[in-house]
Design a protein around this motif. Structure first.
Motif, PDB file in Angstrom:
ATOM      1  N   ALA A 173       0.821  -1.213   0.000  1.00 41.54           N
ATOM      2  CA  ALA A 173       0.000   0.000   0.000  1.00 41.54           C
ATOM      3  C   ALA A 173       0.854   1.262   0.000  1.00 41.54           C
ATOM      4  CB  ALA A 173      -0.930   0.001   1.211  1.00 41.54           C
ATOM      5  N   GLY A 230       3.606   0.124  -3.751  1.00 39.89           N
ATOM      6  CA  GLY A 230       3.083  -0.438  -4.986  1.00 39.89           C
ATOM      7  C   GLY A 230       3.877  -1.624  -5.492  1.00 39.89           C
ATOM      8  N   GLN A 260      -0.403   2.632  -5.983  1.00 42.12           N
ATOM      9  CA  GLN A 260      -0.298   3.070  -4.585  1.00 42.12           C
ATOM     10  C   GLN A 260       1.077   3.644  -4.260  1.00 42.12           C
ATOM     11  OE1 GLN A 260      -0.720  -0.058  -5.675  1.00 42.12           O
ATOM     12  NE2 GLN A 260      -2.379  -1.113  -4.596  1.00 42.12           N
ATOM     13  N   ARG A 290       4.057   5.507  -3.154  1.00 38.94           N
ATOM     14  CA  ARG A 290       4.158   6.847  -2.575  1.00 38.94           C
ATOM     15  C   ARG A 290       5.593   7.357  -2.511  1.00 38.94           C
ATOM     16  NH1 ARG A 290      -0.778   8.030  -0.800  1.00 38.94           N
ATOM     17  NH2 ARG A 290      -2.208   6.262  -0.742  1.00 38.94           N
ATOM     18  N   TYR A 304      -4.143  -2.723 -11.680  1.00 43.00           N
ATOM     19  CA  TYR A 304      -3.587  -1.396 -11.459  1.00 43.00           C
ATOM     20  C   TYR A 304      -4.462  -0.275 -12.005  1.00 43.00           C
ATOM     21  CZ  TYR A 304       0.853  -3.645 -10.111  1.00 43.00           C
ATOM     22  OH  TYR A 304       1.822  -4.385  -9.488  1.00 43.00           O
ATOM     23  N   GLY A 344      -7.087   0.757  -9.616  1.00 43.57           N
ATOM     24  CA  GLY A 344      -6.404   1.387  -8.496  1.00 43.57           C
ATOM     25  C   GLY A 344      -5.971   2.811  -8.807  1.00 43.57           C
ATOM     26  N   ARG A 365      -7.200   6.005  -6.652  1.00 44.28           N
ATOM     27  CA  ARG A 365      -6.287   6.917  -5.961  1.00 44.28           C
ATOM     28  C   ARG A 365      -6.504   8.355  -6.411  1.00 44.28           C
ATOM     29  NH1 ARG A 365       0.386   7.022  -5.413  1.00 44.28           N
ATOM     30  NH2 ARG A 365       0.363   8.719  -3.876  1.00 44.28           N
TER      31      ARG A 365
END
Length: 550
Positions: free
Chosen positions: A36, A39, A295, A297, A362, A365, A369
């Motif tokens: 998370a 990724g 995800q 970051r 993906y 996702g 996001r």
């Protein structure tokens, strides 16, 4: 005693490492937590990712201004790139858009190549390339059909304007995508397209990836020259219809600093220095995820992941453009890790390497996001629907496709259709226009209102929507003055079902809905007190044990 303690500590470390390795190998809690944040899916990549993630703490934090009112974000985020002009058979163009609509997409990004419309010379919109087969025809015919088909499927179009014809350049070796010698020629072409489709196409993108080769031809890229071209096109589009929305050319992510390839941040900074701020309404960027999931970051200027647009947003804020959105005009992961991919594919790793299953996970996702965390984004266009044939199977970018040339759907198409069909529209933290797609209105009417945050207000009998945060506010016009009205509040983040209605004989006059999430601010004090108390208790216990051993 010291040796015994050291041995015990070493054994404990070994046990903890073994437990972590077992968890990562079996996708347990630690695996899910790291996934998370980074990724990444492979254990070693996850561990490397966590080390790199720590680097976020020592870099200057980005300023994205998520609570600003931002225009052109009220639209559906579901878009896809198509190549309809390359389909020879009109029936295949129709089938393509049927499948686009069936999947739930509401936008297409379609190129209107200058070289295919004003083919033989200035002001000449006749196609005489196949005189022996079809005779002379209007170069507009194909594009008229594309626009009509999109309207039939209730699809909005982002029209991409680029690819000058050969007659617009004296240098035959300049490259097919090089800009014209005389910008007036491009301006005339832009005006002709915009006037022809006035009222049917409102969103126009000027060029694509002008910061890399070969999109600017066989020459060094030039931010100042592109800005001049953008401004000329902007003026032509606004003259054709003041309601037109101008989207900048998407900048390609690159760390290169050579003449033909220039880092997108540097290119954008030089665009602003040349006066670009007055020449676009929407900033375009690319949203490729490369090797990690949406995800991820980790934020490092020299590394690329799906969150790359945050640096673009930071630059926009620094130049006073926080009120403008970013549209991601190419979003994808390359599922080239498949048994049917030929071994001689060129540039296999150019766009990252994932499986079809990963690419299918993906994309939803990425939409999720963007909706939950990035209120400055509008449409995300998947790259791409299909190609007319399979002659490009030896090129890595071919494998981004959603459909085979014969319209057979691939896993990413099915995952997109499932996600869109099952989405529950929700307003997440940010300032949202009252006509946003997530808001249902009874008898809605948009009216111009100069002092509104978005220049217009929504007049309706009732509003209903779902919001996710700790506070929900509505900006309402009451007795000639704007008021911020609190609609819902909670200490912790939760979903609120909101219904708002006007009094008898009145209509709601709504400018915007603001959702905020202050759960962290609410929890910070109690958590800090708890940690402080726990720390003091541990110190007391430690000190007591130390005194006892004496």
């Amino acid at each position: 005693m010291t040796l015994r303690r050291a041995s015990g500590a070493g054994l404990l470390c070994i046990l903890l490492l073994a437990a972590l390795a077992l968890d990562l190998a079996n996708q347990g809690l630690a695996w899910r937590t790291i996934h998370a944040l980074t990724g990444e899916e492979r254990p070693l990549s996850q561990l490397r990712g966590m080390v790199e993630l720590a680097g976020n703490l020592i870099r200057v934090q980005l300023d994205t201004r998520p609570s600003m009112p931002i225009a052109h974000t009220q639209v559906s985020p579901y878009g896809i790139n198509v190549f309809l002009e390359q389909e020879v058979e009109p029936a295949k163009r129709a089938r393509s858009l049927e499948m686009v609509a069936e999947a739930g997409f509401r936008w297409i990004r379609q190129q209107f190549p200058w070289e295919d419309i004003e083919i033989h010379g200035r002001g000449d919109f006749e196609d005489r390339r196949n005189l022996d087969i079809t005779g002379a025809i209007s170069a507009w015919d194909k594009y008229d059909q594309i626009v009509a088909l999109a309207q039939q499927q209730e699809l909005d179009i982002l029209a991409r304007l680029d690819n000058p014809p050969a007659w617009s350049r004296a240098d035959a070796g300049a490259g097919d995508q090089a800009p014209p010698d005389d910008l007036a020629d491009f301006e005339n072409y832009v005006r002709a397209v915009a006037e022809r489709y006035r009222g049917r196409i409102r969103y126009w993108q000027v060029w694509n990836e002008p910061n890399i080769y070969p999109e600017w031809g066989n020459r060094d890229v030039d931010p100042q020259a592109y800005t001049q071209l953008l401004c000329r096109a902007h003026a032509a589009l606004k003259r054709a219809d003041p309601a037109n929305v101008v989207v900048s050319g998407a900048l390609a992510p690159t760390v290169a600093m050579s003449g033909r390839n220039l880092n997108d941040y540097v290119f954008l900074e030089r665009m602003y220095a040349a006066g670009a701020a007055d020449c676009f309404d929407v900033m375009a960027a690319q949203g490729y995820g490369f090797n990690s999931g949406p995800q991820d970051r980790r934020m490092r200027p020299t590394s690329f992941n799906f969150a790359h647009n945050l640096y673009i947003r930071d630059l926009m804020v620094a130049h006073g453009d926080a009120h403008k959105p970013i549209w991601l005009t190419e979003v994808a992961w390359n599922p080239i890790d498949a048994v049917d991919v030929p071994p001689d594919v060129s540039g296999r790793a150019n766009y990252g390497i994932v499986t079809q299953a990963q690419a299918a996970r993906y994309l939803p996702g990425a939409w999720r996001r963007a909706q939950e965390e990035w209120p400055w984004t509008g449409v995300l266009f998947y790259w791409f629907l299909k190609r007319p044939g399979d002659s490009e199977r030896n090129q890595s970018w071919y494998y981004f496709r959603m459909l085979e040339p014969d319209f057979t759907p691939l896993p990413v198409y099915e995952s997109a259709r499932s996600f869109i069909a099952n989405e529950v529209p929700t307003l997440y933290p940010g300032v949202h226009q009252a006509e946003s797609r997530e808001i249902e209105a009874v008898d809605p009417q948009l009216r111009a209102q100069p002092d509104a945050q978005f220049g217009e207000m929504l007049v309706a009998g009732e509003l209903s929507f779902r919001a996710h945060g700790t506070q929900v506010w509505a900006r309402l016009l009451r007795d000639g003055a704007w008021e911020q009205v609190l609609l819902a509040q909670s200490a912790l983040t939760q979903t609120h079902e909101i219904e708002l209605s006007a009094g008898a004989g009145e209509g709601l006059r709504v400018d915007s809905i603001r959702v905020s999430d202050r759960a962290w601010a609410t929890l910070f004090g109690p958590l800090a007190a708890l940690l402080s108390g726990a720390g003091m208790l541990l110190w007391v216990l430690f000190d007591a044990l130390r005194q006892r051993r004496r």
